[in-house]
Write a protein that holds these residues in place. Sequence first.
Motif, mmCIF file in Angstrom:
data_model
loop_
_atom_site.group_PDB
_atom_site.id
_atom_site.type_symbol
_atom_site.label_atom_id
_atom_site.label_comp_id
_atom_site.label_asym_id
_atom_site.label_seq_id
_atom_site.Cartn_x
_atom_site.Cartn_y
_atom_site.Cartn_z
ATOM 1 N N GLY A 115 -24.468 18.845 -24.171
ATOM 2 C CA GLY A 115 -23.493 17.997 -22.610
ATOM 3 C C GLY A 115 -25.054 16.852 -22.164
ATOM 4 N N ASN A 141 -13.992 20.684 -29.632
ATOM 5 C CA ASN A 141 -14.038 20.525 -28.434
ATOM 6 C C ASN A 141 -12.960 21.079 -27.344
ATOM 7 O OD1 ASN A 141 -16.591 18.204 -28.352
ATOM 8 N ND2 ASN A 141 -14.882 16.467 -28.979
ATOM 9 N N GLU A 161 -16.481 22.465 -14.272
ATOM 10 C CA GLU A 161 -15.382 21.654 -14.407
ATOM 11 C C GLU A 161 -14.556 21.709 -12.821
ATOM 12 O OE1 GLU A 161 -12.127 20.634 -17.580
ATOM 13 O OE2 GLU A 161 -12.558 22.299 -16.602
ATOM 14 N N HIS A 181 -16.483 17.510 -23.882
ATOM 15 C CA HIS A 181 -15.701 16.937 -23.622
ATOM 16 C C HIS A 181 -16.401 15.868 -22.288
ATOM 17 C CE1 HIS A 181 -12.030 13.699 -23.269
ATOM 18 N NE2 HIS A 181 -12.040 14.939 -22.320
ATOM 19 N N GLN A 234 -23.668 24.227 -26.885
ATOM 20 C CA GLN A 234 -22.885 22.572 -25.979
ATOM 21 C C GLN A 234 -22.922 22.241 -24.810
ATOM 22 O OE1 GLN A 234 -19.015 22.291 -28.573
ATOM 23 N NE2 GLN A 234 -19.968 23.041 -30.534
ATOM 24 N N PRO A 255 -15.360 23.097 -24.249
ATOM 25 C CA PRO A 255 -14.512 21.519 -23.677
ATOM 26 C C PRO A 255 -16.103 20.914 -23.581
ATOM 27 C CG PRO A 255 -14.139 23.607 -22.606
ATOM 28 C CD PRO A 255 -14.320 24.361 -23.933
ATOM 29 N N TYR A 267 -22.423 5.695 -24.007
ATOM 30 C CA TYR A 267 -21.843 7.068 -24.792
ATOM 31 C C TYR A 267 -21.029 7.002 -25.890
ATOM 32 C CZ TYR A 267 -23.215 8.468 -20.224
ATOM 33 O OH TYR A 267 -24.146 9.124 -19.411
ATOM 34 N N ASP A 268 -20.726 6.010 -26.672
ATOM 35 C CA ASP A 268 -19.607 5.532 -27.573
ATOM 36 C C ASP A 268 -20.979 5.776 -28.695
ATOM 37 O OD1 ASP A 268 -17.351 5.643 -26.710
ATOM 38 O OD2 ASP A 268 -17.264 3.363 -26.108
ATOM 39 N N ASN A 321 -17.790 18.838 -37.131
ATOM 40 C CA ASN A 321 -17.872 18.097 -35.949
ATOM 41 C C ASN A 321 -17.427 19.147 -34.611
ATOM 42 O OD1 ASN A 321 -17.889 15.259 -36.320
ATOM 43 N ND2 ASN A 321 -16.023 15.885 -37.339
ATOM 44 N N GLU A 330 -23.269 10.763 -30.146
ATOM 45 C CA GLU A 330 -22.475 11.894 -31.145
ATOM 46 C C GLU A 330 -23.121 12.921 -31.349
ATOM 47 O OE1 GLU A 330 -21.320 12.034 -35.950
ATOM 48 O OE2 GLU A 330 -22.208 10.051 -35.555
ATOM 49 N N TYR A 332 -19.903 13.983 -21.563
ATOM 50 C CA TYR A 332 -18.851 12.414 -21.584
ATOM 51 C C TYR A 332 -18.271 11.617 -20.807
ATOM 52 C CZ TYR A 332 -20.326 12.776 -26.943
ATOM 53 O OH TYR A 332 -20.660 12.505 -27.782
ATOM 54 N N ALA A 333 -17.430 12.556 -20.356
ATOM 55 C CA ALA A 333 -16.705 12.092 -18.993
ATOM 56 C C ALA A 333 -17.291 11.791 -18.001
ATOM 57 C CB ALA A 333 -15.069 13.023 -18.263
#
Length: 192
Positions: free
Chosen positions: A23, A109, A158, A116, A19, A113, A37-38, A106, A41, A119-120
């Motif tokens: 990312g 997240n 992060e 997520h 994951q 994390p 980005y939307d 799915n 998936e 995406y940010a």
Amino acid sequence: MQLQYVIEEKNDVNTFAAQTSMGLEIIEGHYLYEADYDDIEIVIHPQSIIHSMIETQDSSILAQLGWPDMRLPILYTLSWLERIYCSEITWPRLDLCKLGSLTFKNPDNVKYPSVHLAYAVGRAGGTMTRVLSAANEKAVEMFIDEKISYLDIFKVVELTWDQADSESDDEEHECLKADNGITFRLTTIPAK
């Protein structure tokens, strides 16, 4: 167009790493396919048979399937638009009846994390994607050198991203700041 990245799930450690990698692939998908980005998936696929899928405008989905071995997807990529004959010895044919079923879910997240965060970071744009990549490389290097634990990789990435300046036009300066920030954080994360 909607991109769907499919990843395997063998165990918690492999999944965490996959994951984290996904990312970065979210960001790649945005730039390579000019996808919003939307419209990107991630789908977990434990059998690792589907290597990629793309949803077209008419909602049909095209997929590349094969045994969980990256040689065929790489060959497909390198030989496109042509198809290269492969003997049964080189790559056994995929037998869907023998395989049984394909399952999907799915990503979690909360447990993982990094998806997520990607995406940010991607939505923040600017130098942030480069900072994320540099921070990830440095954190993995620190893990390999046994300076941080495996689960600290995400924490370091992060924290580095949180402290980076998304408005800076000087990418090299931001990446250097990321490297320095990671080195500094060695002292703030408990030893493994």
